[in-house]
Write a protein that holds these residues in place. Structure first.
Motif, PDB file in Angstrom:
ATOM      1  N   GLU A   1       0.854  -1.072  -0.175  1.00 29.95           N
ATOM      2  CA  GLU A   1       0.147   0.021   0.005  1.00 29.95           C
ATOM      3  C   GLU A   1       0.884   1.290  -0.098  1.00 29.95           C
ATOM      4  O   GLU A   1       1.919   1.391   0.479  1.00 29.95           O
ATOM      5  CB  GLU A   1      -1.233  -0.092   1.351  1.00 29.95           C
TER       6      GLU A   1
ATOM      7  N   ARG B   1       1.086   5.707  -0.113  1.00 30.34           N
ATOM      8  CA  ARG B   1       0.248   6.997   0.276  1.00 30.34           C
ATOM      9  C   ARG B   1      -0.118   7.448  -1.062  1.00 30.34           C
ATOM     10  O   ARG B   1       0.718   6.994  -2.138  1.00 30.34           O
ATOM     11  CB  ARG B   1       1.028   7.794   1.063  1.00 30.34           C
ATOM     12  N   ARG B   2      -0.823   8.589  -1.270  1.00 30.04           N
ATOM     13  CA  ARG B   2      -1.305   9.222  -2.421  1.00 30.04           C
ATOM     14  C   ARG B   2       0.016   9.784  -2.854  1.00 30.04           C
ATOM     15  O   ARG B   2       0.501   9.664  -4.128  1.00 30.04           O
ATOM     16  CB  ARG B   2      -2.313  10.173  -2.424  1.00 30.04           C
TER      17      ARG B   2
ATOM     18  N   ALA C   1      -6.630   1.767   1.106  1.00 30.14           N
ATOM     19  CA  ALA C   1      -5.536   1.852   0.004  1.00 30.14           C
ATOM     20  C   ALA C   1      -6.093   0.765  -0.998  1.00 30.14           C
ATOM     21  O   ALA C   1      -6.677  -0.452  -0.797  1.00 30.14           O
ATOM     22  CB  ALA C   1      -4.245   1.397   0.519  1.00 30.14           C
TER      23      ALA C   1
ATOM     24  N   SER D   1      -6.765   4.846   6.315  1.00 33.97           N
ATOM     25  CA  SER D   1      -7.561   5.052   5.054  1.00 33.97           C
ATOM     26  C   SER D   1      -7.435   3.891   4.066  1.00 33.97           C
ATOM     27  O   SER D   1      -6.385   3.382   4.239  1.00 33.97           O
ATOM     28  CB  SER D   1      -7.357   6.538   4.306  1.00 33.97           C
TER      29      SER D   1
ATOM     30  N   ASP E   1       3.648   9.277  -1.896  1.00 38.52           N
ATOM     31  CA  ASP E   1       4.476   8.646  -0.626  1.00 38.52           C
ATOM     32  C   ASP E   1       6.078   9.368  -0.662  1.00 38.52           C
ATOM     33  O   ASP E   1       6.227  10.069  -1.355  1.00 38.52           O
ATOM     34  CB  ASP E   1       4.609   7.224  -0.771  1.00 38.52           C
TER      35      ASP E   1
ATOM     36  N   ARG F   1      -3.692   2.080   4.725  1.00 41.94           N
ATOM     37  CA  ARG F   1      -2.408   3.248   4.816  1.00 41.94           C
ATOM     38  C   ARG F   1      -2.432   3.387   6.230  1.00 41.94           C
ATOM     39  O   ARG F   1      -3.161   2.965   7.164  1.00 41.94           O
ATOM     40  CB  ARG F   1      -2.702   4.393   4.103  1.00 41.94           C
ATOM     41  N   ASP F   2      -0.909   3.917   6.673  1.00 45.46           N
ATOM     42  CA  ASP F   2      -0.789   4.088   8.037  1.00 45.46           C
ATOM     43  C   ASP F   2      -1.867   5.143   8.777  1.00 45.46           C
ATOM     44  O   ASP F   2      -1.890   5.167  10.067  1.00 45.46           O
ATOM     45  CB  ASP F   2       0.790   4.710   8.161  1.00 45.46           C
ATOM     46  N   ASP F   3      -2.460   5.927   7.926  1.00 46.20           N
ATOM     47  CA  ASP F   3      -3.421   6.770   8.666  1.00 46.20           C
ATOM     48  C   ASP F   3      -4.793   6.041   8.790  1.00 46.20           C
ATOM     49  O   ASP F   3      -5.799   6.640   9.508  1.00 46.20           O
ATOM     50  CB  ASP F   3      -3.545   8.095   7.864  1.00 46.20           C
TER      51      ASP F   3
END
Length: 381
Positions: A150, A152-153, A379, A377, A155, A373-375
């Motif tokens: 995964e 991030r948009r 992925a 959300s 990263d 993702r790590d937040d």
């Protein structure tokens, strides 16, 4: 000859097989499946059976038109995958009825053997290098690997460099004559793709597959123009009309799936469309033996076929593998990175019906994994 029955079988690891019987005793096999939605596709096949039972199985094009255009609501992966499995089985019946391989009915073979590639796993450079060397030792001349997990948009530099390091490790281990393809499963945004692809160029990948999700197909041209790496896409495009949106964007490889994109009939048409744009064909096929057999029939009849994906030993195959449902397993005997041209009638394989029925008694409920993702959300998987 008339169709008498359609029977679906949900079998491990995550597949759906279809058997079509006729009143003359000729049986055809297909593989209608949307991974993670096998029960839904099986229901769609059952609904198509209301039309198909009692019909002449050799009117393949007529049935394809009715199944895809005979209702008000059209398209989508479930219907096109149900149609794909039926279409495969009808071509299998036609070939068996005439005593020839399907590719003979498509104009005859244009090659004697078809190049194939295998999958590797592993998250760290040393792991992927070792896995690639293992595939090379087995005789493969090309592999495909995941670009990463995964993302991030947009990263970090570290995430981008990690992807490049894994690919570089495989290239260093296997040398310049070994091909390395990279699958991103649509996990990158346009911005992230522009960040990552330049870092991969020194490794000269064979191709990068699905850098963007299919919903972003209108942007694939900007990705193509930003890199020297050949771009492949198409596993989640289900018709020639879907491919019409990307063929003129400069992609190098079209990857329709014989179990998703309307079967042999439609993929043969997609292959011909792609040839007009100087685009190669590499059918997507991380599935079972029937889907692979159908893919190879199109490959052997298509001048622009480049290489064929196959699932032997792929990480999805837990509990069963590619050869487990075949009577003669040697038909998929890979040697020197190629599979030889099948010569049997129809799809060129003999399905072990008893093994299929036993497996269907257990069935499966395979579901697509969920990546976050790590937040927290969602992925892309």
């Amino acid at each position: 000859m008339l169709i008498t029955r359609l029977t679906t079988y949900l079998v491990a690891p995550r597949w759906c097989f279809l058997r079509i019987d006729t009143d003359e005793g000729i049986t055809g096999w297909g593989e209608p499946i949307v991974e993670g939605r096998a029960h839904t596709v099986a229901t769609a096949v059952d609904e198509l059976a209301d039309y198909l039972v009692g019909q002449d199985p050799l009117r393949i094009e007529e049935h394809w038109q009715v199944m895809t255009k005979g209702t008000f609501y059209r398209g989508g992966p479930v219907l096109s995958s149900a149609v794909a499995g039926v279409d495969q089985a009808l071509w299998d019946i036609a070939g068996k009825a005439l005593g020839v391989p399907v590719y003979q009915l498509l104009g005859g073979h244009v090659r004697d053997r078809m190049r194939v590639y295998g999958w590797i796993g592993g998250d760290r450079p040393a792991e992927v290098a070792d896995a690639a060397l293992n595939m090379k030792a087995q005789g493969f001349t090309a592999i495909k690997m995941n670009g990463g997990g995964e993302l991030r948009r947009i990263d970090t530099a570290g995430a981008a460099e990690s992807i490049a390091a894994r690919v570089a490790a495989v290239r260093a281990a296997c040398g310049p004559e070994f091909d390395v393809a990279i699958d991103f499963h649509g996990r990158m945004t346009v911005a992230m793709a522009r960040r990552v692809l330049p870092l991969l160029e020194p490794s000269l990948p064979f191709f990068v597959e699905e850098p963007l999700v299919p919903e972003m197909s209108e942007h694939i041209g900007s990705i193509v123009s930003s890199t020297s790496i050949p771009i492949a896409t198409g596993e989640r495009l289900f018709s020639r009309w879907d491919f019409k949106r990307v063929l003129d964007k400069g992609i190098a490889i079209a990857q329709p799936d014989l179990s998703h994109a309307g079967g042999i009939s439609e993929v043969r048409r997609i292959a011909s469309m792609a040839e007009a744009y100087d685009v190669s064909l590499a059918p997507h096929c991380p599935l079972g033996p029937i889907a692979l057999a159908a893919s190879l029939q199109v490959d052997f009849a298509s001048p622009n076929a480049l290489i064929q994906e196959q699932s032997l030993g792929i990480h999805y195959n837990e509990g069963s593998d590619l050869l487990d449902y075949l009577v003669d397993k040697s038909v998929f005997g890979f040697a020197d990175g190629y599979v030889r041209r099948p010569t049997g009638p129809g799809l060129g394989i003999e399905v072990d019906a008893a093994a299929v029925e036993r497996a269907a008694e257990v069935g499966h409920r395979w579901r697509t994994p969920t990546f976050r993702r790590d937040d927290g959300s969602l992925a892309e998987w």
